[in-house]
Enzyme design. Sequence first.
Site, PDB file in Angstrom:
ATOM      1  N   HIS A  21       0.873  -1.183   0.000  1.00  0.00           N
ATOM      2  CA  HIS A  21       0.000   0.000   0.000  1.00  0.00           C
ATOM      3  C   HIS A  21       0.908   1.231   0.000  1.00  0.00           C
ATOM      4  O   HIS A  21       1.969   1.223   0.646  1.00  0.00           O
ATOM      5  CB  HIS A  21      -0.833   0.061   1.292  1.00  0.00           C
ATOM      6  CG  HIS A  21      -2.106  -0.711   1.275  1.00  0.00           C
ATOM      7  ND1 HIS A  21      -2.577  -1.376   2.394  1.00  0.00           N
ATOM      8  CD2 HIS A  21      -3.042  -0.900   0.305  1.00  0.00           C
ATOM      9  CE1 HIS A  21      -3.728  -1.950   2.105  1.00  0.00           C
ATOM     10  NE2 HIS A  21      -4.034  -1.679   0.852  1.00  0.00           N
ATOM     11  N   CYS A  81      -2.254   2.750   9.099  1.00  0.00           N
ATOM     12  CA  CYS A  81      -3.271   1.788   8.663  1.00  0.00           C
ATOM     13  C   CYS A  81      -4.484   1.794   9.591  1.00  0.00           C
ATOM     14  O   CYS A  81      -5.598   1.514   9.168  1.00  0.00           O
ATOM     15  CB  CYS A  81      -2.709   0.364   8.648  1.00  0.00           C
ATOM     16  SG  CYS A  81      -1.315   0.130   7.560  1.00  0.00           S
TER      17      CYS A  81
HETATM   18  N1  ARG Z   1      -3.819  -7.194   6.516  1.00  0.00           N
HETATM   19  C1  ARG Z   1      -4.206  -5.969   5.874  1.00  0.00           C
HETATM   20  C2  ARG Z   1      -4.126  -6.131   4.366  1.00  0.00           C
HETATM   21  O1  ARG Z   1      -3.209  -6.730   3.887  1.00  0.00           O
HETATM   22  C3  ARG Z   1      -3.347  -4.834   6.324  1.00  0.00           C
HETATM   23  C4  ARG Z   1      -3.807  -3.508   5.820  1.00  0.00           C
HETATM   24  C5  ARG Z   1      -2.903  -2.389   6.205  1.00  0.00           C
HETATM   25  N2  ARG Z   1      -3.467  -1.151   5.902  1.00  0.00           N
HETATM   26  C6  ARG Z   1      -2.821  -0.122   5.326  1.00  0.00           C
HETATM   27  N3  ARG Z   1      -3.419   1.025   5.240  1.00  0.00           N
HETATM   28  N4  ARG Z   1      -1.645  -0.284   4.796  1.00  0.00           N
HETATM   29  O2  ARG Z   1      -4.981  -5.663   3.626  1.00  0.00           O
END
Ligand code: ARG
Length: 276
Positions: A175, A269
């Site tokens: 991300h 996150c």
């Molecule tokens: N386990 C989640 C995923 O892989 C973690 C999300 C993390 N969020 C972020 N904004 N980077 O989607």
Amino acid sequence: MTSVLTRPELTPDRTPTRRHYVMCPPTYFAVEYAINPWMQPGIAVDRELALAQWDTLRRTYLELGHEVTVVDPVPGLPDMVYAANAATIVDGRVYGARFRYAERVPEAAAFRGSLPGTYCEPSFVNEGEGDLLVAGDVVLAGTGFRTDPRAHAEAARVLRRPVIGLELVDPRYYHLDTALAVLGDHDVAYLPEAFSPRSRGILAGRYPEALVASPVDAAVLGLNAVSDGAHVVLPAAATGLAAALRDRGYTPVGVDLSELLKGGGGPKCCTLEVRA
Ligand code: ARG
């Protein structure tokens, strides 16, 4: 090494602005599936510790003078704690998320009713502020692993802001908010190695003074940080980044979210910003 910014007369004054955040407690947090390289399914998760760490983050925001809206968690949606992924909110317009993986798809609806503003249903996959970061008047938009590039144009239309597309190339930084932190309207920190050569060029051109993070700080998700313009809440383990932030006139505020790191997330996150 003495950087020019350590000379007090040249250190810019950083002014915080009051923020409104949406968060969701890790009541049902678990690592049951793997959709990013940080996740090892079946790894033991200490939920009580996760809740305590999350609550410290929430209280940190309150102590900094921010407002926090807490959304009810839903059993069976272990990743709901990563509230940033639920939407992107600018000027009271809510561009909803559409998750890439089936496991997280129901989260969009679970958050929807709690997000203040006019909701716009997305046509394309986008994981909210995980990949869409508001930086002053523009939106920096990640793609490569999660968000469909077609969502970038849609976000520009819905949010009425120019969108700058950036391509992520390292699966650990899946991300945009794991590879780049917005520090101020015209100031960012990022890990160049996480971006394609073309995107590196775009970032270098737009932010020639950016804080370039080290791979060591990025590897503890140090860039998954939340700034109010003066205080930067970031993983406590990112000590090099904290020192560099201090040199630039920011006040780093370290938090320990070690349990939530098992799901591949950090402070940012867990934090969705509401821009009324
Ligand atoms: N386990 C989640 C995923 O892989 C973690 C999300 C993390 N969020 C972020 N904004 N980077 O989607």
